[in-house]
Design a protein around this motif. Structure first.
Motif, PDB file in Angstrom:
ATOM      1  N   TYR A   1      -7.574   1.945  -9.391  1.00 42.89           N
ATOM      2  CA  TYR A   1      -8.002   1.177  -7.944  1.00 42.89           C
ATOM      3  C   TYR A   1      -8.700   0.046  -7.885  1.00 42.89           C
ATOM      4  N   TYR A   2      -9.901   0.238  -8.778  1.00 40.57           N
ATOM      5  CA  TYR A   2     -10.844  -0.795  -8.878  1.00 40.57           C
ATOM      6  C   TYR A   2     -10.560  -2.205  -9.449  1.00 40.57           C
TER       7      TYR A   2
ATOM      8  N   VAL B   1      -8.364  -3.808  -6.990  1.00 42.96           N
ATOM      9  CA  VAL B   1      -8.975  -4.689  -6.028  1.00 42.96           C
ATOM     10  C   VAL B   1      -9.373  -6.088  -6.718  1.00 42.96           C
TER      11      VAL B   1
ATOM     12  N   PHE C   1     -10.502   2.988  -0.992  1.00 46.57           N
ATOM     13  CA  PHE C   1     -11.280   1.772  -1.415  1.00 46.57           C
ATOM     14  C   PHE C   1     -10.436   0.769  -1.322  1.00 46.57           C
ATOM     15  N   VAL C   2      -9.115   0.811  -1.724  1.00 46.12           N
ATOM     16  CA  VAL C   2      -8.228  -0.263  -1.900  1.00 46.12           C
ATOM     17  C   VAL C   2      -7.973  -0.720  -0.243  1.00 46.12           C
ATOM     18  N   GLU C   3      -7.800   0.306   0.679  1.00 48.99           N
ATOM     19  CA  GLU C   3      -7.504  -0.074   1.886  1.00 48.99           C
ATOM     20  C   GLU C   3      -8.924  -1.111   2.455  1.00 48.99           C
TER      21      GLU C   3
ATOM     22  N   ALA D   1      -6.268 -13.771  -4.232  1.00 51.89           N
ATOM     23  CA  ALA D   1      -6.727 -14.636  -2.901  1.00 51.89           C
ATOM     24  C   ALA D   1      -7.558 -15.827  -2.929  1.00 51.89           C
TER      25      ALA D   1
ATOM     26  N   VAL E   1       1.169   1.548  -4.155  1.00 46.92           N
ATOM     27  CA  VAL E   1      -0.115   2.100  -4.301  1.00 46.92           C
ATOM     28  C   VAL E   1       0.016   3.709  -4.064  1.00 46.92           C
ATOM     29  N   LEU E   2       0.680   3.886  -2.962  1.00 45.41           N
ATOM     30  CA  LEU E   2       0.740   5.440  -2.838  1.00 45.41           C
ATOM     31  C   LEU E   2       2.032   6.008  -3.494  1.00 45.41           C
TER      32      LEU E   2
ATOM     33  N   ALA F   1     -11.117  -2.620   0.909  1.00 39.53           N
ATOM     34  CA  ALA F   1     -11.287  -4.110   0.004  1.00 39.53           C
ATOM     35  C   ALA F   1     -10.153  -4.891   0.597  1.00 39.53           C
TER      36      ALA F   1
ATOM     37  N   ALA G   1     -10.061   8.534  -2.716  1.00 41.13           N
ATOM     38  CA  ALA G   1     -11.181   7.797  -2.811  1.00 41.13           C
ATOM     39  C   ALA G   1     -10.715   6.352  -3.186  1.00 41.13           C
ATOM     40  N   GLY G   2     -10.088   6.555  -4.145  1.00 37.60           N
ATOM     41  CA  GLY G   2      -9.283   5.217  -4.576  1.00 37.60           C
ATOM     42  C   GLY G   2      -8.809   4.577  -3.719  1.00 37.60           C
ATOM     43  N   GLU G   3      -7.576   5.052  -3.038  1.00 39.15           N
ATOM     44  CA  GLU G   3      -6.856   4.671  -1.793  1.00 39.15           C
ATOM     45  C   GLU G   3      -7.685   3.843  -0.917  1.00 39.15           C
TER      46      GLU G   3
ATOM     47  N   MET H   1       1.044  -1.084   0.015  1.00 43.78           N
ATOM     48  CA  MET H   1       0.165   0.024   0.085  1.00 43.78           C
ATOM     49  C   MET H   1       0.975   1.223  -0.096  1.00 43.78           C
TER      50      MET H   1
ATOM     51  N   ILE I   1     -10.632  -8.541   1.933  1.00 42.54           N
ATOM     52  CA  ILE I   1      -9.845  -9.810   1.495  1.00 42.54           C
ATOM     53  C   ILE I   1      -9.473 -10.467   2.584  1.00 42.54           C
TER      54      ILE I   1
END
Lengths: 464, 464
Positions: A127-128, A131, B48-50, A138, A61-62, B52, B44-46, A57, B56
């Motif tokens: 981002y979607y 996920v 959402f990833v967190e 997983a 991601v960041l 999700a 918002a994307g980040e 993350m 998971i």
């Protein structure tokens, strides 16, 4: 073995941990191995996953999307080998050491999500779809039969149906493949099967020389496919393109006649919508006319250009695509669905795809299951295990809606216009041609050459 | 277009967010689109990833491995379609709604990590490969050139080298592919190329009928490969097997002579190490003798059985494998590396793989890069974009060590012994044969048939 007997494959998961000996009093020993103990330290494993997720993350991601960070911490191969501890040893490493390794892998990898990654045909973080991809990893499914992948097979069906709609077909068939190159191979084989269904059993030996046509600017997968499928690269006829890299229809028709005259058997035209380098779109309507006149399968390699179909403003680039027999389209490029997400779409709805590809393995595709086995689409594939690649595109489509996807395409092409304008304005840059898509080809002219005339000497020096 | 000109493809990532107009004072408008605003709502994307990732972790990593949970919340296709909101619409869904969708996808998916998932050839959760897979998805690399995938190409090289060592070759070559079926195709094409290098350019038409040999118990990908490669399924000669499903060497040699007599051109024997249903291992040493006598390429499909090479106790099952010219081996099965992780290993070190597959695309594989371009291995592949599948296996190997992987294999085979013993003990179960690997084939005999003699009537009823 009768297909009705059971077979199980025993794998080393924890499938014994709690249920084999409920009261856990006695150890079950076989070959010196305690079978009813845990196989892995689940707690340690879970903790490692949690810590690694935090690292991913933060560091990917960041950070990897932050323009102030580097695209790549470049090291040449020999040096990078020394920096990374690649060797696999007899005993395992500690979780702490493994996290350090993860950090190194991230540090020295190219950040393809970075705002300044411009290498090949894709970039940016969605981002979607990300996920969806985490979920896929997983859940670890394999998309061959409905009983193993119920959700992912229905998602694939829904996505294919929607993509078919955007091509402009009323109905159709399709399958997601590991790459546009593989989709092009599928199409080539399908066209050949349609031309002569006996090939599946008899093969090509003793048949007339099959020949196919594509533009000189096509993707290199055409050559790879022709060689892999036993057609031979010499039987790929590369049709001349115009100054913008588009196939010249008159040249195509000339070549088809020429091939006939030579006794070869034309069976396929592969047009390109969005060539790899120039981003050129072949004139599909004119090409479709020729294919109809000569009874040839029309495949459109829209791996790169297919995304323009999402935009009402730009879909005219693919005018005539509804006349194709098959289309390759990769949402992992401009639509950012993540590597790999590649559909082959087929106009035929009579089951040609399945007839061409099926091997009817009786251990997997039993015909007397307790559900409609037409959902067991795995036998349409050359793969056995197959990843649910449609799912990541589905998630993005759900998140952004068709309008959001359209905006992505419109924005990419607006950015291209901006870049072209900047290139024209700035000293030392020379545009090759006005683009029609998102590929911008240009020269950088070093100061020493800026005053020179564009003669052979200029080009020789520029090309050094 | 000269290969020295630059080309960039503009994609709709945030490649404009902060750097195009540093002071953010004026909007850059092209075609009505503001180019210097953010493309997506990153915050918002980040978030959402967190969220999700938490889902998971809880619903898949923890719950799906819990024996007290269900393997699958089964719904037939029509009902599941109603339960899932599959439709893609013009506008996107809220993050809250998307999380609900994720939850539904998980709920109705088969939990292949579950202790009681016994469907096909894999099961169980490997935490370490899972982390590698999450990293892969986040980094979104494509493994064709060193400049784009420096780490992953070196990892692939290291893993291939180690696998080659376990086969017993001093050196070799190889590539990771999307599936064992695809690896088998690669091998078939490679054997054909070795037999007659002209095929790459000329194709098969006009050539003598190429013929290959495999056992009657082989994987169905042999048929798919023969059909896809233009060889034809009728030119796959299925050699008779003994009562345990092993190819009979004498039958093989008879068939080779027979094919020669008929004017066909034998070029390849595909032996199987671990057949799909019976888990049988062909006698490699005897088969290698025949291949040597007749100058045939020996490919071993060890997609399933290759893992036994990790065990000092069980590797004798593959005795003679070092004499093969190529081997397919999938660590995503018993070694739990995650779908897909499939290597094709080739004994040749003279560059045959590259010669056979290369198309030398000048836009990707320039020969004058600033590093050793032999690391640009993408041109050995039929794919263009390719996933770094070696990486997940590398991570597991790093975490468990060779000894940990060996334990996995030993444990699976000990569990198989245990199951066999239980089947023998319990009423109503009938073992088909003593297994040599982890495949246990058995009948369940319903109470109504338990007293009946095993005549034709018994078998007819059991087979209903």
């Amino acid at each position: 073995l009768s297909q009705k007997a059971h077979f199980v494959c025993v794998v080393p998961g924890d499938n014994d941990q709690q249920d084999m000996v409920p009261n856990k009093k006695s150890a079950v020993l076989v070959d010196g191995i305690v079978l009813n103990g845990p196989t892995t330290d689940a707690k340690a494993g879970e903790k490692f996953v949690e810590e690694a997720c935090r690292l991913i993350m933060e560091e990917v991601v960041l950070k990897a999307t932050d323009v102030n960070e580097k695209v790549c911490e470049w090291r040449p191969p020999e040096q990078l080998k020394e920096l990374l501890d690649l060797e696999m040893r007899d005993t395992g490493e500690s979780p702490h050491r493994l996290l350090e390794l993860c950090q190194d892998v991230i540090r020295y990898s190219v950040k393809t999500n970075h705002p300044r990654f411009f290498n090949q045909l894709y970039a940016g973080l969605d981002y979607y779809s990300l996920v969806a991809r985490f979920m896929t990893e997983a859940l670890n499914p394999s998309v061959y039969t409905y009983e193993v992948s119920p959700v992912f097979l229905l998602v694939e069906e829904a996505v294919l149906k929607k993509m078919i709609e955007f091509i402009g077909w009323k109905e159709g068939d399709g399958i997601f493949n590991p790459g546009g190159s593989v989709s092009n191979m599928y199409a080539m084989n399908l066209a050949r099967y349609k031309y002569c269904p006996d090939i599946k059993e008899k093969g090509l030996s003793g048949l007339p020389r099959l020949i196919l046509f594509t533009s000189a600017e096509c993707h290199y997968s055409m050559k790879k496919a022709a060689s892999f499928l036993g057609i031979g690269t010499e039987n790929v006829c590369f049709v001349e393109t115009d100054g913008r890299g588009k196939m010249i229809p008159e040249e195509l028709e000339k070549q088809v006649w020429q091939a006939r005259k030579e006794g070869a058997a034309p069976f396929l035209v592969c047009a390109t919508s969005g060539t790899t380098v120039l981003g050129a779109f072949d004139p599909l309507d004119e090409i479709a006319d020729i294919c109809e006149r000569h009874g040839l399968w029309l495949h459109v390699d829209a791996s790169w250009g297919g995304s323009a179909l999402m935009s009402r403003k730009h879909r005219k680039l693919l005018h005539g695509i509804h006349r194709a027999n098959s289309v390759a389209w990769n949402p992992h490029k401009m639509l950012m669905a993540g590597i790999q997400c590649c559909a082959l779409l087929v106009k035929d709805k009579s089951g040609l795809l399945k007839k061409c590809y099926s091997a009817k393995a009786s251990y997997l595709f039993q015909q007397d299951k307790f559900y409609d086995v037409s959902y067991d689409t795995g036998d349409k594939s050359i793969q056995c295990s197959r990843r649910p690649d449609a799912f990541k595109f589905w998630m993005t489509w759900k998140a952004l809606g068709t309008l959001g996807l359209e905006e992505r395409v419109n924005r990419a092409l607006a950015l291209s216009r901006y870049l072209v304008d900047e290139i024209k304005k700035r000293e030392g840059f020379k545009l090759l041609m006005e683009p029609e898509y998102a590929n911008i080809c240009f020269w950088y002219i070093p100061p020493s050459l800026r005053e020179m005339e564009e003669g052979p000497e200029f080009w020789a020096k520029l090309n050094l």
